[in-house]
Design a protein around this motif. Structure first.
Motif, PDB file in Angstrom:
ATOM      1  N   PRO A   1      -3.811 -10.315   3.537  1.00  0.00           N
ATOM      2  CA  PRO A   1      -2.844  -9.405   4.166  1.00  0.00           C
ATOM      3  C   PRO A   1      -1.686  -9.087   3.230  1.00  0.00           C
ATOM      4  N   GLN A   2      -1.084  -7.938   3.430  1.00  0.00           N
ATOM      5  CA  GLN A   2       0.136  -7.555   2.728  1.00  0.00           C
ATOM      6  C   GLN A   2       1.275  -8.413   3.234  1.00  0.00           C
ATOM      7  N   ARG A   3       2.123  -8.927   2.321  1.00  0.00           N
ATOM      8  CA  ARG A   3       3.203  -9.830   2.708  1.00  0.00           C
ATOM      9  C   ARG A   3       4.527  -9.114   2.930  1.00  0.00           C
ATOM     10  N   VAL A   4       4.688  -7.902   2.405  1.00  0.00           N
ATOM     11  CA  VAL A   4       5.966  -7.189   2.471  1.00  0.00           C
ATOM     12  C   VAL A   4       5.792  -5.922   3.300  1.00  0.00           C
TER      13      VAL A   4
ATOM     14  N   GLU B   1       4.451   7.648  -9.566  1.00  0.00           N
ATOM     15  CA  GLU B   1       4.726   8.474  -8.392  1.00  0.00           C
ATOM     16  C   GLU B   1       4.644   9.959  -8.752  1.00  0.00           C
ATOM     17  N   ASN B   2       3.941  10.725  -7.926  1.00  0.00           N
ATOM     18  CA  ASN B   2       3.719  12.157  -8.116  1.00  0.00           C
ATOM     19  C   ASN B   2       2.815  12.470  -9.298  1.00  0.00           C
ATOM     20  N   LEU B   3       2.184  11.447  -9.897  1.00  0.00           N
ATOM     21  CA  LEU B   3       1.274  11.680 -11.010  1.00  0.00           C
ATOM     22  C   LEU B   3      -0.172  11.388 -10.618  1.00  0.00           C
ATOM     23  N   LEU B   4      -0.396  10.243  -9.966  1.00  0.00           N
ATOM     24  CA  LEU B   4      -1.724   9.862  -9.484  1.00  0.00           C
ATOM     25  C   LEU B   4      -1.602   9.343  -8.053  1.00  0.00           C
ATOM     26  N   PRO B   5      -2.675   9.408  -7.270  1.00  0.00           N
ATOM     27  CA  PRO B   5      -2.635   8.867  -5.908  1.00  0.00           C
ATOM     28  C   PRO B   5      -2.727   7.346  -5.921  1.00  0.00           C
ATOM     29  N   VAL B   6      -1.585   6.684  -5.868  1.00  0.00           N
ATOM     30  CA  VAL B   6      -1.531   5.220  -5.990  1.00  0.00           C
ATOM     31  C   VAL B   6      -1.950   4.563  -4.676  1.00  0.00           C
ATOM     32  N   ASP B   7      -2.870   3.590  -4.776  1.00  0.00           N
ATOM     33  CA  ASP B   7      -3.331   2.849  -3.605  1.00  0.00           C
ATOM     34  C   ASP B   7      -2.547   1.564  -3.396  1.00  0.00           C
ATOM     35  N   LEU B   8      -1.974   1.013  -4.479  1.00  0.00           N
ATOM     36  CA  LEU B   8      -1.209  -0.225  -4.338  1.00  0.00           C
ATOM     37  C   LEU B   8      -0.082  -0.244  -5.359  1.00  0.00           C
ATOM     38  N   TRP B   9       1.114  -0.605  -4.882  1.00  0.00           N
ATOM     39  CA  TRP B   9       2.306  -0.701  -5.726  1.00  0.00           C
ATOM     40  C   TRP B   9       2.669  -2.170  -5.886  1.00  0.00           C
TER      41      TRP B   9
ATOM     42  N   ARG C   1       0.809  -1.204   0.000  1.00  0.00           N
ATOM     43  CA  ARG C   1       0.000   0.000   0.000  1.00  0.00           C
ATOM     44  C   ARG C   1       0.850   1.266   0.000  1.00  0.00           C
ATOM     45  N   GLN C   2       2.036   1.203   0.553  1.00  0.00           N
ATOM     46  CA  GLN C   2       2.911   2.363   0.620  1.00  0.00           C
ATOM     47  C   GLN C   2       4.202   2.081  -0.139  1.00  0.00           C
ATOM     48  N   ARG C   3       4.597   3.031  -0.976  1.00  0.00           N
ATOM     49  CA  ARG C   3       5.819   2.863  -1.780  1.00  0.00           C
ATOM     50  C   ARG C   3       7.020   2.571  -0.900  1.00  0.00           C
ATOM     51  N   GLU C   4       7.057   3.142   0.315  1.00  0.00           N
ATOM     52  CA  GLU C   4       8.195   2.969   1.217  1.00  0.00           C
ATOM     53  C   GLU C   4       8.377   1.514   1.646  1.00  0.00           C
ATOM     54  N   ASP C   5       7.310   0.711   1.592  1.00  0.00           N
ATOM     55  CA  ASP C   5       7.417  -0.674   2.008  1.00  0.00           C
ATOM     56  C   ASP C   5       8.207  -1.526   1.023  1.00  0.00           C
TER      57      ASP C   5
END
Length: 264
Positions: free
Chosen positions: A253-256, A222-230, A96-100
């Motif tokens: 559940p998210q695995r990463v 990134e910085n173009l649309l509000p991404v909900d899942l990467w 859900r978050q690019r940082e993950d």
């Protein structure tokens, strides 16, 4: 008779029951490399030097791995003399978050417990997808097409593709988002009714790699649309796509978390 129908009749195999149980269709397929920073040799940067997408960088002598730039080529595994990078069968990298997708400390504590409770209590619901090819090589499209074959049979999960953005819940984008595709992509997004979501499918949609340095390349969503899942991968396999869609619906559940893969 369609090829998949004939193949299914010969093999005697109907649609898989995965993700509840049964095979996921990815047996023996290599996934993202695993990193053990403690095994790195001092002053060694062979993995970073060999990486074609700059997914591995060094800061203060320690490796930093960005799965959002990884194309699963295994070059870093072959170049590493100490075994700090190993091949794996880990492919469920939808987050859900690019940082993950960056190697760091895994998510723990109250936030993880709250997410787990939300997933457990979530009601199942259908999902309609509008797919936009924003400059893809068609690798991701070949995996998307496999979702409709008799083995994966995406419709059994209440998930469908729609040709019109006006009937879509999710905008699924493949490709690095080249300059010529910016406007058509934004027009598709604007035509979708609220609530609407976005899934960046494939490494190039996540970060633009490996085309982000080319004259016609893009830098992803990134910085173009509000991404909900990467969802990185080159391309992500059909099981990874299904897992990502179910994570979006809070049915799996998210695995990463923090770049680390949960094998539980």
């Amino acid at each position: 008779m369609p090829l998949w129908t004939w193949t299914g009749l010969k093999a005697g195999r109907a649609a898989t029951h995965w993700p509840l149980h049964g095979p996921d269709g990815q047996e023996g397929v290599l996934g993202m490399p695993r990193l053990d920073p403690g095994a790195c040799a001092p002053n060694c940067q062979r993995c970073a030097d060999s990486c074609p997408t700059q997914a591995i960088r060094f800061a203060d002598g320690s490796p930093e791995l960005d799965y959002g730039r990884c194309i699963v080529c295994q070059t870093c595994v072959e170049a590493c003399p100490e075994g700090a990078l190993q091949s794996s069968f880990d492919w469920a990298y939808g987050v859900r978050q690019r940082e993950d997708l960056l190697w760091s400390t895994a998510l723990t504590g109250d936030e993880a417990e709250t997410l787990a409770r939300r997933i457990a209590s979530s009601q199942r619901r259908s999902l309609h997808i509008r797919h936009v090819d924003a400059g893809s090589c068609n690798g991701c499209e070949s995996e998307l097409n496999a979702l409709d074959n008799p083995f994966y049979n995406l419709h059994r999960l209440g998930i469908f593709f729609t040709p019109s953005p006006r009937f879509a819940d999710l905008l699924l984008v493949t490709g690095p988002v080249t300059a010529t595709m910016h406007q058509p992509l934004l027009q598709t997004w604007e035509a979708m009714p609220e609530p609407r979501r976005v899934l960046a499918c494939g490494t190039c949609a996540v970060s633009g790699a490996p085309m982000d340095n080319g004259y016609a390349g893009g830098t992803g969503l990134e910085n173009l649309l509000p991404v909900d899942l990467w969802l990185p991968g080159c391309p992500p396999n059909p099981a990874a796509l299904i897992h990502a869609l179910l994570v979006l619906l809070e049915r799996m559940p998210q695995r990463v978390l923090g770049g680390q893969y949960d094998h539980g």
